[in-house]
Design an enzyme around this catalytic site. Sequence first.
Site, mmCIF file in Angstrom:
data_model
loop_
_atom_site.group_PDB
_atom_site.id
_atom_site.type_symbol
_atom_site.label_atom_id
_atom_site.label_comp_id
_atom_site.label_asym_id
_atom_site.label_seq_id
_atom_site.Cartn_x
_atom_site.Cartn_y
_atom_site.Cartn_z
ATOM 1 N N ASP A 196 37.465 20.580 109.289
ATOM 2 C CA ASP A 196 37.003 21.956 109.457
ATOM 3 C C ASP A 196 35.848 22.293 108.532
ATOM 4 O O ASP A 196 35.593 21.601 107.538
ATOM 5 C CB ASP A 196 38.157 22.918 109.161
ATOM 6 C CG ASP A 196 38.726 22.692 107.770
ATOM 7 O OD1 ASP A 196 38.897 21.506 107.391
ATOM 8 O OD2 ASP A 196 38.992 23.660 107.054
ATOM 9 N N GLU A 197 35.183 23.362 108.853
ATOM 10 C CA GLU A 197 34.213 24.015 107.970
ATOM 11 C C GLU A 197 33.210 23.065 107.331
ATOM 12 O O GLU A 197 32.912 23.172 106.151
ATOM 13 C CB GLU A 197 34.940 24.770 106.836
ATOM 14 C CG GLU A 197 35.813 25.890 107.337
ATOM 15 C CD GLU A 197 36.470 26.664 106.189
ATOM 16 O OE1 GLU A 197 36.599 27.872 106.312
ATOM 17 O OE2 GLU A 197 36.847 26.037 105.180
ATOM 18 N N ASN A 198 32.706 22.125 108.128
ATOM 19 C CA ASN A 198 31.633 21.312 107.596
ATOM 20 C C ASN A 198 30.328 21.799 108.181
ATOM 21 O O ASN A 198 30.086 21.670 109.374
ATOM 22 C CB ASN A 198 31.854 19.841 107.955
ATOM 23 C CG ASN A 198 30.618 19.013 107.659
ATOM 24 O OD1 ASN A 198 29.870 19.307 106.726
ATOM 25 N ND2 ASN A 198 30.394 17.994 108.467
#
Lengths: 678, 678
Positions: B319-321
Amino acid sequence: MIKRLLLLLLVGIFTQHSFSQHQLSKTLDLMPWPKEISENSEKFLITVDFTIQINYGNETKVTHAATKFLRRLSNRTGVFFKNGFPSKNNKISSLQISFSNVVAPILGVDESYTLDVKNKQILLNATTDIGAIRGLETLLQLVKNRKHTTYFAGVSITDAPRFLWRGLMIDVARHFMPVEVIKRNLDAMAAVKMNVFHWHLTDDQGFRVESKVYPKLHQLGSDGLYYTQAQIKDVVKYATRLGIRVIPEFDVPGHASAILAAYPALGSKEGYEYSIERNAGVFDPTLDPTNDETYVFLKNLFTEIAPLFPDEYFHIGGDENEGKHWSESKEITAFKKKHHLKTNHDLQTYFNIKLEKILLKLNKKLMGWDEIMTPTMPTTAVIHSWRGTHEGLKESTLIEAAKKGYQSVLSNGYYIDRMLSVKHHYGVDPIGDAVLTKQERARILGGETTMWSELVTPLTVDSRIWPRTAAIAERYWSQKSVTDVDNMFKRLNVVSFQLEELGLTHLRNKNVILRNITQNQNTNSLTILSEISEPLKIYSRNSGGTEYQTYSPFVLFADACTADAVDAFYFAKVVDRHLKNPTEKTQKKLMYFFQKWIKGYSQFQKLKSNPKLEKLRPLYSNLNAVSELFYKALKEKSRLNDSAVNSAIHELRKPIEDVAVVLINSLTKLKNTFIKKY
Amino acid sequence: MIKRLLLLLLVGIFTQHSFSQHQLSKTLDLMPWPKEISENSEKFLITVDFTIQINYGNETKVTHAATKFLRRLSNRTGVFFKNGFPSKNNKISSLQISFSNVVAPILGVDESYTLDVKNKQILLNATTDIGAIRGLETLLQLVKNRKHTTYFAGVSITDAPRFLWRGLMIDVARHFMPVEVIKRNLDAMAAVKMNVFHWHLTDDQGFRVESKVYPKLHQLGSDGLYYTQAQIKDVVKYATRLGIRVIPEFDVPGHASAILAAYPALGSKEGYEYSIERNAGVFDPTLDPTNDETYVFLKNLFTEIAPLFPDEYFHIGGDENEGKHWSESKEITAFKKKHHLKTNHDLQTYFNIKLEKILLKLNKKLMGWDEIMTPTMPTTAVIHSWRGTHEGLKESTLIEAAKKGYQSVLSNGYYIDRMLSVKHHYGVDPIGDAVLTKQERARILGGETTMWSELVTPLTVDSRIWPRTAAIAERYWSQKSVTDVDNMFKRLNVVSFQLEELGLTHLRNKNVILRNITQNQNTNSLTILSEISEPLKIYSRNSGGTEYQTYSPFVLFADACTADAVDAFYFAKVVDRHLKNPTEKTQKKLMYFFQKWIKGYSQFQKLKSNPKLEKLRPLYSNLNAVSELFYKALKEKSRLNDSAVNSAIHELRKPIEDVAVVLINSLTKLKNTFIKKY
């Protein structure tokens, strides 16, 4: 001449206020009280810029302690530090920690330190890293606050312990204590500068160590409640980092039901059905000292277990073996005759000496309870004195042992499971008035507080150990002359709160029990009752050892009460003050207490009842009856009805649910004056 | 005809009262509510003779659960059982437990059971041992008491879960959670029939697993706060015994600061100084997906770690890269071009697919946060939906995934770190109104409550998870129609208390924080304030992620407050009742609250101040000002001074110390009527 006077005057002005050993500070709440301390008027303000430097390259104890120090300080003060970790190369740090040696915690290690708190900097110096972490604990006790600031109080301290052995024993056999219970108690020990954790790992009620060589020990002897070897290593590592030694105890040849439940062939009585014991007391199952297999077993077991514990000492128990099964056995009786062993005690010494040799090969020194001290026992053994002056002896076994050439450690007087007031334990000095040579004195290593766990579970163990053990720790560390009880109580109240901050559960778990009793109703009425109630003392709670089994409920009202009921303590003080000099103020304070108890009972009466509350109702009702009589008389300044009060006090005196309301002495004193007066 | 009527009548008389799915019992406090239940008028009395028999030979889960059941029952009732352990061959036992299969907790395992409580015996039947332990938890929730007796309420229950995946995620990276924190939360999960523990083990702020292959990971990436492999095995064993699966998460390629602090060569940006992150938020450090060494590393690491976790699923985060470092790198940009990867998201899919193959060889199914769902991602992956309906999509990623052929699990709506009321989470149904085929429905595995720990420590984590998660667990287990909020609150209050009994610290630790704030003074005034105060919600407490570092103090007032302030809840109810139908009684209740707050402030004013108390003073002072205005008007039945009240409410609306007094809506409503009325 005038010059000299002036000089003296100037010296007088500039001399810091220094406490003699008797003179304790009114403002500082250090415990244990340091060896030498002088207060100054400086203050080191605690701000976001606070930093720590450790002047030593590669080590872990102080780094770890300093990191935890920062968390604890930040939590206590609410200050958000910019830097959350100590540094190794920041010469302008607020706190400079210096020491010369990184050492393992062994007997006799240097734990001294000096601490100087000034306006601009704090210097902590020690010979060893362990001394440095002792000093960090002192510094944390110096935190003070005003309305908008927190600061370290200015002091200059030179500190070192009086005794080398400052121990706490925890019995994990009667009730198993998970790793986190042990760890938080190790934290607390370090906070009051204790340095020996004696781990009572086996007893009739459980064998608590994983054995790979004899796996039945933990499989059949523990109900699944034991430490894996990895957990033991973890605990030892944790303790070591705090400068605490770990002494394991494997209690033999008695207290062996759990071992024999796993390996009955090692028992002294053939055909006996060995099983894990569920009651408390002294039981018959005993290893057979005449069986060679017993020594093979112990040798193998100790060879496996001993390396888990780096400390030089190894405790083999050796207590409370009445040898009943030995006397009943023809073979053992014949063996005694053959080896010229007159008594069972002689046979046990035979056993102990064989054990000592096994341990010697493992580089361990044998330690045992004072029963092991017999004429043939080598003086390399350490005597652990638990019976004090038993069987009419004049000297305690501690002093006796030292005179006979044994190193010795005192536990008699420090049995906190007896649920006596901290005042009692604080008053026990290991040496007392004994006259000793220098050599004999050197053999008295120190003391050990013993937490036997027949009536103690992970939920309540902290409240049985703390805060009392903090005061006992002062007895072990501080100078003999530090004995002011009132001052101790004042400081203990602060230390107790700080132990909670550190993770101890002695305060918070009380309400858990009270909520359990009310079944999620308001606990205020029970809190009031608990503050004048104490669990029955000196083993009268579980007289005979059969009222409670290991699996009995220990979330009863007695488990919520502690050994020093706080309101009873203050009430006694008010009564004394009133008797000495009755004023409107003391009169009002007395009324305040009686009113509190009347109100508490009224709240109690409103609770939705359940069987646990019902059992407490007579206790509270008795308290209410007494309180109403006194309150009315005080309010109306009228006479007390003598017979009514006597009968009410008589009722209140009766223990109920293993708890006693500890107001009787105060009430009796008050009543007598009252009747005289009005 | 008459015969038939009579028959119907008789059937009517003898039919037990049976609840439809909507109809919840007023007396029973079961949570999660069972699938089918009928109450009868029988009662099984709990006495010292209570015994349990397990009709199965060699197994451990039920034996362990039944032993713990006896301890918990004994503690709750105060009854001293004669027999502390379940038996295997006692046909006349009080409670008979029967099941056919001993199974491992895997996805889809049978957890159903039936439970019949009658006057003379209790029968618990299940297909599997896991079903039996689910039923034991239900039975413990059936304990009721009268004045002198406790008993199990008579019922007949047939129960089974609605969803197969009922999870709790705990983030141990932002703040490390020691083994005992995990274990007690596993106990609580089992108590409300949850069956998946998702262990978020790595993130920017820490790598929490010992690696023997890459030891720098825990040495340089954890500040010394990590689980040994022995501890992980111990936790998995503990969970397994409770019928709980353990899913590890190793978050890659983003959230990788801690990994890169240990192995910077695997990072996407050359020369970047990687270090453990101390703030909260989304950060740039990312594994380099174009570097073959990255896959060698992950393959070796997962090969080492995967066997510690027997479950089939393995969570790789994902996530959230934002790929900032990827875009900044010429080499990575060239790589993308060469492999026809248009976006960073495509590059991440390339990475994920390689990971999936590595995991496949280890017999693991890949699970990841919903960003991993891209057209080329094989449908063997499990989609963990956290963003819900993101970027303007109509469907949640959960439903989208199911329609695309992926198994999926919902966490959107169950982010308990947002500190929303339990009412909000309880109202989120995983499927909602979505129209699904049978196959699609089967792919929706269930839900997971996520406890991110940026603002949560071992001291406070229980109070963030519980009791709210018990209500969410009901959403996962019970039928869709079980939605009565008032009834949920009633039952949650009981379950919350029972969770404390089980060892959870959500209630007891509150006073620890309040004592810290008062520095060991009476906490009553702060308790009063806390009961109408809630921590700021939806990440506004740590906006930007820089107010708090991982080492900041989390024993502040906000940490003592919870998401559902209890007095605010009751006050709102009283206000509503008063507005609907004002009576002397509602008037008095309103006055009771205002008086409580005025009195609280007065107590607060008497405390010896310190910087932490000073920061709260404005909040309490604002509350007091509002309360005095209302109290006076209510008491005197006079008009409210409109502008004074408006200005006082305006002040009270302002958050102080990351806390808001949540009375504003109620006060505004009350005020408006008030002004109208008088």
